[in-house]
Design an enzyme around this catalytic site. Structure first.
Site: not given
Ligand code: 26V
Length: 817
Positions: A364, A556-557, A562, A664, A668
């Site tokens: 992801h 979003k987060r 982003k 996602t 929506k």
């Molecule tokens: C984790 C981290 C951890 C350290 C700091 C930066 C950072 C940035 C992003 C993440 C994301 C972890 C995995 C995640 O939540 N991915 C999300 O998964 C969604 C479902 O597939 C997808 O729609 C999103 O684009 C994706 O960010």
């Protein structure tokens, strides 16, 4: 074997449902209707609804046993569910019946439903995807179990105090949880620590025996998940950690009252709280304990279920598929090997075959800092047998490559399970890759980048393993429940078929895109949602907004990639332009933001503060005359999303190209008819393909261009600011304290940092974003064209249903439909 046909009606009429609710109120909640609080009614209604789910649940469970349908296990550390009352009633087709039944009792369902706390067992997109998938698997008749952790505290509540985010404990279980069934009899031992001994078994074979230092219990809690029209009901099984004994009686009797419960506290801390950081920053011991805890319980449980029916674990891959949601459950590769070899006595080679046949992995994110690795020392201490197994898998993998003639030391280093550069660490992504027959990305672009970047070497060795499964969303929650007015309009023109099969029927809406009366109705339902959101904004943050203004939304987060900051720069640029030329025909706009920042992510928290500083300044500046308003709504969650998304005119999907795996919320918003302003990133690319580029506002560098700029060595944010007056003015205003007069240097570091190292190319995309925003204004001034595009957005989103995504997983990866 294929599942039974869909659509099993729930047979209940208004009187029966009313009687059932009253019975629950009296006998389960223990209240008399005269004195019941609203929350008592919520519980009684939920319990009455649950009874109907249970009937179907049992039927469905029996039917799966009989048909020996292949089972799917979805392992996820996160399930971001939200509320379940309206979801359940609506999917069972008894929402109207329930509403009428309660009306007769003087109880307002639309008020009561708000009392249900969100089940917020996830951080963002990844957890919400798991929840959408559970619903789609039930709808399609996939025989699925979701497995995860029953966190006592979900994602923190976000309070905004003086503009800053403050994290508060979330207590979703305070009033109990009417949807779950505790299964005290479904219990597994989960061990940690200790050491491994080599011993001879009775046949003279050397066997490794793990002598753990500590053992806790995993207790199951089941929640039924009902599909559309009650098609089938699957189970979400969440594990709670308990100590082996609730009290150390000897210690207690010796007067050591705290020591007597110390083990309880240590064991139960495993399921105490969801890790709030997105992924790896949470590189702590407790996180690894959580991962192993739920993986081991789930694998023990599914092996037991398999052996109830089949003679041998050798056939596991034929009858079961296990999907790992990101690397969080990837210790499953070593744990399944351990269970098969040490407990079920398979040979190493047999066990490896079963493991790879059964497991698959979804990636992801490509962000290097988000890819999980664990220190070898920690693994050796906590999971000594697993560390041995990982070494063995690695040896088999590297030896195999050498035998095939690969001696390139650099290649061997990158594909190894052990990273040697920053202290020795286990690469969980590589472990998940090697232990799986399928590795998928979540949008076409993301999958391409997986092939060409993080997994390029492994992809060359196993070229058939990586595949794409573009994400989707469940239309039941994100259209039918969140936007009943729009849904009714669709049914009006397209009939009930659009509800049962939107993938094939929504498209027929295109015929009404130019219909003036339909456009008016479309705009009216939007206005209705905007009025409701305006009330929420007023109640929660005391900001008055005009529902007729353009609602421009980014929720979003909060993450640098982003680029909420890019949106804020545009906000300030617009503000300055309005002040400079107030006579121009500016389109009234409301900028709406919401989202949580990881507690330790300082930059993200500063961006929240900046949003609030900008909001206060602009909202209180009389020269703006209300033409621009800014609102940061606190505590973004699934329920708030359900109120915000139907009220959006413009959806902001503006990540640096190449960084958002899919997104996602983009889907929506599009489904609800908002127009997207976005980069060619993640699933925006597929949206562009299906909606037509002319129905979106695409801007900015492509993923290739981003890479070229970053690695060309000549990109300079300074240069960008020097060549754009607009950008320079915005940055100087923020830097100089225009928005932070109480602390003028608050944003000096942020701006200087951006100018010296603009990792996410905010400045590079600024001018192109500004132009795209001008096009937004231009189209808004031509309502006929705006609403035409909006209707076409809704009409063309059918492909983004998570039913389509799940059908692809089920046929191509799981072989389960
Ligand atoms: C984790 C981290 C951890 C350290 C700091 C930066 C950072 C940035 C992003 C993440 C994301 C972890 C995995 C995640 O939540 N991915 C999300 O998964 C969604 C479902 O597939 C997808 O729609 C999103 O684009 C994706 O960010």
């Amino acid at each position: 074997m294929s599942p039974e046909p869909l659509t099993r009606k729930v047979n209940v009429d208004v009187d029966e449902f009313r009687t059932a609710v009253l019975a629950k109120l009296t006998y389960a909640v223990g209240k008399d209707p005269e004195h019941a609080f609203d929350h008592d009614w919520f519980e009684a209604i939920a319990l009455a609804a649950r009874d109907h789910m249970v009937d179907h649940w049992m039927d469905h469970t029996r039917q799966i046993y009989r048909s020996q349908q292949k089972r799917v296990y979805y392992l996820s550390l996160e399930f971001l569910i939200g509320r379940l009352l309206v979801d359940s009633l609506s999917n069972m087709g008894i929402l109207d019946i329930a509403r009428e039944a309660l009306d007769g009792l003087g109880v307002d369902l639309d008020k009561i439903r708000l009392l249900e706390p969100d089940a917020a067992l996830g951080n963002g997109g990844l957890g919400r995807l798991a929840a959408c998938f559970m619903e789609s698997m039930s709808t399609l008749g996939v025989a699925a179990h979701g497995y995860g952790i029953r966190y006592e505290h979900g994602l923190f509540r976000q309070a905004i105090i003086d503009g800053w985010q403050q994290e508060q404990t979330e207590n979703w279980l305070d009033f109990g949880n009417p949807w779950e069934f505790e299964r005290p009899e479904v219990i597994y031992p989960i061990s940690f620590g200790g050491h491994v001994e080599g011993t001879m078994d009775s046949d003279g074979n050397l066997r490794q025996v793990w002598r753990p230092g500590e053992t806790v219990r995993a207790v199951a809690y089941d929640t039924p998940v009902v599909g559309w029209k009650g098609a089938s009901v699957n189970t979400l099984r969440l594990w709670r950690a308990r100590a082996m004994e609730d009290l150390h009686l000897e210690r207690f009797n010796a007067g050591d009252h705290l020591g007597a419960v110390a083990d309880v506290a240590r064991a139960e801390s495993i399921s105490r709280v969801l890790y709030p950081a997105d992924s790896t920053e949470a590189g702590q011991e407790l996180r690894l304990r959580q991962e192993y805890f739920f993986v081991s319980a789930s694998l023990q449980d599914l092996l037991r279920r398999h052996l109830n029916v089949y003679e041998t674990v050798n056939s596991l891959g034929e009858h079961a598929a296990i999907q790992m949601n990101d690397t969080h459950p990837s210790i499953a590769v070593a744990e399944l090997m351990r269970l098969l070899v040490d407990i079920h006595q398979l040979s190493w080679d047999e066990a490896w075959k079963v493991t790879v046949e059964t497991l698959s992995y979804t990636n992801h994110t490509l962000l290097p800092e988000a890819l999980e690795t664990w220190p070898v020392g920690l693994m050796e201490r906590m999971l000594p047998r697993h560390m041995q197994i990982i070494y063995l898998i690695n040896a088999q993998h590297i030896d195999g490559l050498r035998e095939k003639g690969t001696h390139d030391i650099d290649l061997l280093r990158t594909v190894s399970l052990i990273e040697e550069d920053h202290g020795r660490r286990v690469r969980m992504g590589n472990l998940a890759f090697l232990g799986s027959h399928s590795i998928n990305g979540v949008s076409a672009l993301h999958t391409d980048l997986m092939r060409s970047t993080v997994f390029s070497d492994l992809n060359r060795l196993y070229p058939e393993r990586i595949n794409n499964k573009t994400n989707g969303i469940t239309f039941r929650r994100w259209l039918y429940q969140a936007n009943p007015k729009l849904t009714a309009m669709l049914v009006d023109k397209l009939g009930n078929a659009v509800l049962d099969d939107p993938e094939n029927n929504l498209k027929r809406l295109e015929a009404f895109a130019d219909d003036a009366a339909y456009q008016r109705r479309f705009a009216d339902q939007r206005l209705h949602s905007k009025e409701a959101l305006a009330r929420i904004i007023q109640e929660r943050i005391g900001v008055t907004v005009d529902p007729k203004a353009l609602f421009d939304v980014q929720v979003k987060r909060i993450h640098e990639y982003k680029r909420q900051l890019l949106n804020l720069l545009h906000t300030v640029a617009l503000y300055q332009a309005i002040r400079a030329t107030p006579e121009k025909p500016w389109v009234p706009r409301v900028k709406i933001f919401a989202g949580k920042a990881a507690a330790s992510y300082h930059q993200a928290k500063l961006i929240i503060k900046l949003s609030n500083d900008i909001a206060r300044t602009i909202n209180n500046d009389p020269t703006v005359r209300g033409l621009l308003k800014v609102a940061f709504l606190p505590n973004y969650n699934v329920s708030l999303a359900e109120s915000i998304i139907p009220a959006a005119d413009l959806s902001e999907q503006i990540s640096t190209a190449g960084y958002e795996a899919s997104g996602t919320s983009n889907m929506k918003f599009g489904l609800n008819g908002a127009l997207t302003i976005g980069t060619m990133d993640g699933a925006n690319v597929e949206m562009c393909e299906y909606l037509g580029r002319e129905n979106m506002f695409i801007f900015g560098l492509s993923a290739d261009e981003v890479e070229a700029r970053k690695h060309g060595g000549d990109y300079s944010a300074h240069q960008e600011a020097a060549s754009s007056h607009r950008l320079n003015d915005v940055l100087q205003a923020i830097r100089g304290g225009v928005f932070s007069p109480d602390d003028p240097s608050r944003y000096a570091g942020l701006v200087d940092g951006l100018l010296s190292y603009d990792r996410f190319l905010v400045c590079a995309d600024f001018e192109s974003y500004w132009s795209a925003q001008m096009k937004v204004e231009e189209l808004w001034r031509h309502p006929k064209q705006w609403w035409r595009s909006a209707i076409l957005n809704t009409a063309r989103m059918g492909w983004f249903s998570s039913d389509r995504t799940i059908r692809e997983y089920a046929t191509e990866i799981w072989k389960a439909l």
